[in-house]
Design a protein around this motif. Structure first.
Motif, PDB file in Angstrom:
ATOM      1  N   LEU A  67       0.834  -1.205   0.000  1.00 24.78           N
ATOM      2  CA  LEU A  67       0.000   0.000   0.000  1.00 24.78           C
ATOM      3  C   LEU A  67       0.862   1.245   0.000  1.00 24.78           C
ATOM      4  O   LEU A  67       2.050   1.192   0.318  1.00 24.78           O
ATOM      5  CB  LEU A  67      -0.891   0.016   1.249  1.00 24.78           C
ATOM      6  CG  LEU A  67      -1.904  -1.114   1.357  1.00 24.78           C
ATOM      7  CD1 LEU A  67      -2.354  -1.279   2.794  1.00 24.78           C
ATOM      8  CD2 LEU A  67      -3.087  -0.833   0.449  1.00 24.78           C
ATOM      9  N   GLU A  68       0.223   2.336  -0.342  1.00 25.47           N
ATOM     10  CA  GLU A  68       0.870   3.634  -0.301  1.00 25.47           C
ATOM     11  C   GLU A  68       0.069   4.548   0.622  1.00 25.47           C
ATOM     12  O   GLU A  68      -1.131   4.399   0.750  1.00 25.47           O
ATOM     13  CB  GLU A  68       0.882   4.287  -1.687  1.00 25.47           C
ATOM     14  CG  GLU A  68       1.581   3.482  -2.727  1.00 25.47           C
ATOM     15  CD  GLU A  68       1.430   4.080  -4.115  1.00 25.47           C
ATOM     16  OE1 GLU A  68       0.662   5.052  -4.289  1.00 25.47           O
ATOM     17  OE2 GLU A  68       2.071   3.560  -5.030  1.00 25.47           O
ATOM     18  N   ARG A  69       0.749   5.480   1.212  1.00 24.77           N
ATOM     19  CA  ARG A  69       0.100   6.555   1.948  1.00 24.77           C
ATOM     20  C   ARG A  69       0.614   7.836   1.317  1.00 24.77           C
ATOM     21  O   ARG A  69       1.817   8.076   1.279  1.00 24.77           O
ATOM     22  CB  ARG A  69       0.458   6.490   3.433  1.00 24.77           C
ATOM     23  CG  ARG A  69      -0.268   7.502   4.277  1.00 24.77           C
ATOM     24  CD  ARG A  69       0.054   7.297   5.772  1.00 24.77           C
ATOM     25  NE  ARG A  69      -0.444   8.416   6.534  1.00 24.77           N
ATOM     26  CZ  ARG A  69       0.206   9.573   6.713  1.00 24.77           C
ATOM     27  NH1 ARG A  69       1.407   9.741   6.192  1.00 24.77           N
ATOM     28  NH2 ARG A  69      -0.337  10.547   7.404  1.00 24.77           N
ATOM     29  N   GLN A  70      -0.323   8.614   0.758  1.00 24.63           N
ATOM     30  CA  GLN A  70       0.099   9.851   0.102  1.00 24.63           C
ATOM     31  C   GLN A  70      -0.924  10.954   0.305  1.00 24.63           C
ATOM     32  O   GLN A  70      -2.099  10.704   0.535  1.00 24.63           O
ATOM     33  CB  GLN A  70       0.403   9.629  -1.368  1.00 24.63           C
ATOM     34  CG  GLN A  70      -0.742   9.255  -2.261  1.00 24.63           C
ATOM     35  CD  GLN A  70      -0.280   9.104  -3.698  1.00 24.63           C
ATOM     36  OE1 GLN A  70       0.431   9.943  -4.241  1.00 24.63           O
ATOM     37  NE2 GLN A  70      -0.687   8.022  -4.333  1.00 24.63           N
ATOM     38  N   TRP A  71      -0.429  12.162   0.214  1.00 21.14           N
ATOM     39  CA  TRP A  71      -1.235  13.358   0.401  1.00 21.14           C
ATOM     40  C   TRP A  71      -2.124  13.563  -0.817  1.00 21.14           C
ATOM     41  O   TRP A  71      -1.664  13.469  -1.951  1.00 21.14           O
ATOM     42  CB  TRP A  71      -0.328  14.573   0.576  1.00 21.14           C
ATOM     43  CG  TRP A  71      -1.056  15.813   0.937  1.00 21.14           C
ATOM     44  CD1 TRP A  71      -1.417  16.823   0.095  1.00 21.14           C
ATOM     45  CD2 TRP A  71      -1.506  16.201   2.235  1.00 21.14           C
ATOM     46  NE1 TRP A  71      -2.071  17.813   0.789  1.00 21.14           N
ATOM     47  CE2 TRP A  71      -2.144  17.443   2.109  1.00 21.14           C
ATOM     48  CE3 TRP A  71      -1.443  15.606   3.497  1.00 21.14           C
ATOM     49  CZ2 TRP A  71      -2.702  18.112   3.194  1.00 21.14           C
ATOM     50  CZ3 TRP A  71      -1.985  16.271   4.568  1.00 21.14           C
ATOM     51  CH2 TRP A  71      -2.609  17.506   4.406  1.00 21.14           C
ATOM     52  N   ARG A  72      -3.402  13.834  -0.573  1.00 18.32           N
ATOM     53  CA  ARG A  72      -4.347  14.147  -1.639  1.00 18.32           C
ATOM     54  C   ARG A  72      -4.858  15.559  -1.397  1.00 18.32           C
ATOM     55  O   ARG A  72      -5.669  15.798  -0.506  1.00 18.32           O
ATOM     56  CB  ARG A  72      -5.478  13.110  -1.677  1.00 18.32           C
ATOM     57  CG  ARG A  72      -5.003  11.732  -2.098  1.00 18.32           C
ATOM     58  CD  ARG A  72      -4.343  11.759  -3.451  1.00 18.32           C
ATOM     59  NE  ARG A  72      -4.064  10.422  -3.964  1.00 18.32           N
ATOM     60  CZ  ARG A  72      -3.558  10.205  -5.154  1.00 18.32           C
ATOM     61  NH1 ARG A  72      -3.255  11.218  -5.959  1.00 18.32           N
ATOM     62  NH2 ARG A  72      -3.337   8.976  -5.558  1.00 18.32           N
ATOM     63  N   HIS A  73      -4.343  16.481  -2.181  1.00 15.32           N
ATOM     64  CA  HIS A  73      -4.552  17.905  -1.953  1.00 15.32           C
ATOM     65  C   HIS A  73      -6.023  18.332  -1.917  1.00 15.32           C
ATOM     66  O   HIS A  73      -6.389  19.144  -1.063  1.00 15.32           O
ATOM     67  CB  HIS A  73      -3.780  18.733  -2.992  1.00 15.32           C
ATOM     68  CG  HIS A  73      -3.791  20.184  -2.695  1.00 15.32           C
ATOM     69  ND1 HIS A  73      -3.014  20.740  -1.692  1.00 15.32           N
ATOM     70  CD2 HIS A  73      -4.515  21.195  -3.227  1.00 15.32           C
ATOM     71  CE1 HIS A  73      -3.247  22.029  -1.632  1.00 15.32           C
ATOM     72  NE2 HIS A  73      -4.150  22.342  -2.557  1.00 15.32           N
ATOM     73  N   PRO A  74      -6.903  17.847  -2.803  1.00 15.88           N
ATOM     74  CA  PRO A  74      -8.289  18.318  -2.741  1.00 15.88           C
ATOM     75  C   PRO A  74      -8.955  18.106  -1.380  1.00 15.88           C
ATOM     76  O   PRO A  74      -9.797  18.894  -0.967  1.00 15.88           O
ATOM     77  CB  PRO A  74      -9.002  17.510  -3.830  1.00 15.88           C
ATOM     78  CG  PRO A  74      -7.919  17.173  -4.803  1.00 15.88           C
ATOM     79  CD  PRO A  74      -6.698  16.944  -3.955  1.00 15.88           C
ATOM     80  N   LEU A  75      -8.573  17.035  -0.671  1.00 22.50           N
ATOM     81  CA  LEU A  75      -9.166  16.751   0.636  1.00 22.50           C
ATOM     82  C   LEU A  75      -8.258  17.136   1.792  1.00 22.50           C
ATOM     83  O   LEU A  75      -8.600  16.948   2.960  1.00 22.50           O
ATOM     84  CB  LEU A  75      -9.558  15.279   0.720  1.00 22.50           C
ATOM     85  CG  LEU A  75     -10.702  14.940  -0.243  1.00 22.50           C
ATOM     86  CD1 LEU A  75     -10.803  13.465  -0.481  1.00 22.50           C
ATOM     87  CD2 LEU A  75     -12.000  15.508   0.279  1.00 22.50           C
ATOM     88  N   ARG A  76      -7.072  17.644   1.467  1.00 26.08           N
ATOM     89  CA  ARG A  76      -6.133  18.167   2.464  1.00 26.08           C
ATOM     90  C   ARG A  76      -5.751  17.151   3.531  1.00 26.08           C
ATOM     91  O   ARG A  76      -5.648  17.462   4.708  1.00 26.08           O
ATOM     92  CB  ARG A  76      -6.674  19.433   3.144  1.00 26.08           C
ATOM     93  CG  ARG A  76      -7.116  20.568   2.244  1.00 26.08           C
ATOM     94  CD  ARG A  76      -5.951  21.126   1.442  1.00 26.08           C
ATOM     95  NE  ARG A  76      -6.203  22.461   0.910  1.00 26.08           N
ATOM     96  CZ  ARG A  76      -6.717  22.722  -0.286  1.00 26.08           C
ATOM     97  NH1 ARG A  76      -7.093  21.741  -1.069  1.00 26.08           N
ATOM     98  NH2 ARG A  76      -6.853  23.964  -0.715  1.00 26.08           N
ATOM     99  N   ARG A  77      -5.522  15.895   3.077  1.00 20.44           N
ATOM    100  CA  ARG A  77      -5.060  14.871   4.015  1.00 20.44           C
ATOM    101  C   ARG A  77      -4.440  13.707   3.249  1.00 20.44           C
ATOM    102  O   ARG A  77      -4.608  13.581   2.045  1.00 20.44           O
ATOM    103  CB  ARG A  77      -6.181  14.394   4.920  1.00 20.44           C
ATOM    104  CG  ARG A  77      -7.252  13.558   4.262  1.00 20.44           C
ATOM    105  CD  ARG A  77      -8.315  13.163   5.305  1.00 20.44           C
ATOM    106  NE  ARG A  77      -9.305  12.262   4.798  1.00 20.44           N
ATOM    107  CZ  ARG A  77      -9.241  10.931   4.862  1.00 20.44           C
ATOM    108  NH1 ARG A  77      -8.198  10.342   5.396  1.00 20.44           N
ATOM    109  NH2 ARG A  77     -10.217  10.173   4.396  1.00 20.44           N
TER     110      ARG A  77
END
Length: 191
Positions: A67-77
């Motif tokens: 798995l990856e954990r990455q920032w998703r800017h539209p949801l700011r998390r």
């Protein structure tokens, strides 16, 4: 003559009266159209054209998934998700899946199974995500694009399913991917 009846027009089809590009970005294009719906009403439509994407469900021999954990800017998390990426012009689906898995996670696979595809946002986008199961994984070197920052980790696929059911993993492609994986492993997936 093939003996097949000619295709009938869809009674729900809308007639496009005007079409324009509202905005063009690096890989997304926003279109604005005016349509006539079947009841005669004239209505606006806005939608995004997307080149398509692939998602990979990387399954390790011990039952864990990558798995990856990455920032998703539209949801700011940050979100936990399976690796995925857009298809480059002229690139085949499997070639894209192999490239994205290696670049984002540093893994390669010896077995690839196409599980299917889905349209993830039919109300405002034509994007389709094709899903591949990758097995026979070997860790190599991650090769992220400039500006692409993410954390790679593994966990048992059953834990991912539990996180989805608890509402803690909400990325739609990952939700679909882990359910499809569960069906595949249980022998309920079409061959």
């Amino acid at each position: 003559m093939s003996g097949e009846a000619p295709a009938q027009p869809d009674p729900l089809a809308e007639q496009t009266l005007e079409s324009a590009v509202a905005w063009r970005g690096g890989f997304l294009t926003v279109h604005q159209e005016t349509v006539r719906v079947p009841d005669g009403v004239i209505a606006p439509r806005e939608f995004i054209r997307h080149p398509g994407a692939v998602m990979i469900v990387p399954l390790l021999d011990d039952g864990q998934v990558v798995l990856e954990r990455q920032w998703r800017h539209p949801l700011r998390r940050a979100f936990v998700e399976f690796p995925a990426g857009k298809i480059d012009p002229g690139e085949g689906l499997l070639a894209c899946a192999k490239r994205e898995l290696r670049e984002e996670t540093g893994y390669t696979a010896t077995e690839w199974i196409h599980l299917g595809g889905f349209h993830n946002a039919i109300g405002y986008s034509d994007e389709k995500i094709e899903v591949f199961l990758a097995r026979g994984l070997t860790r190599t070197v991650q090769s992220l694009d400039p500006g692409e920052v993410l954390e790679v980790h593994t966990r048992p696929w059953q834990d991912v399913l539990a996180e989805v059911r608890a509402g803690r993993i909400t990325d739609v492609k990952t939700v679909i991917g882990v359910y499809w994986l569960a069906d595949f492993l249980a022998g309920r997936w079409p061959a």
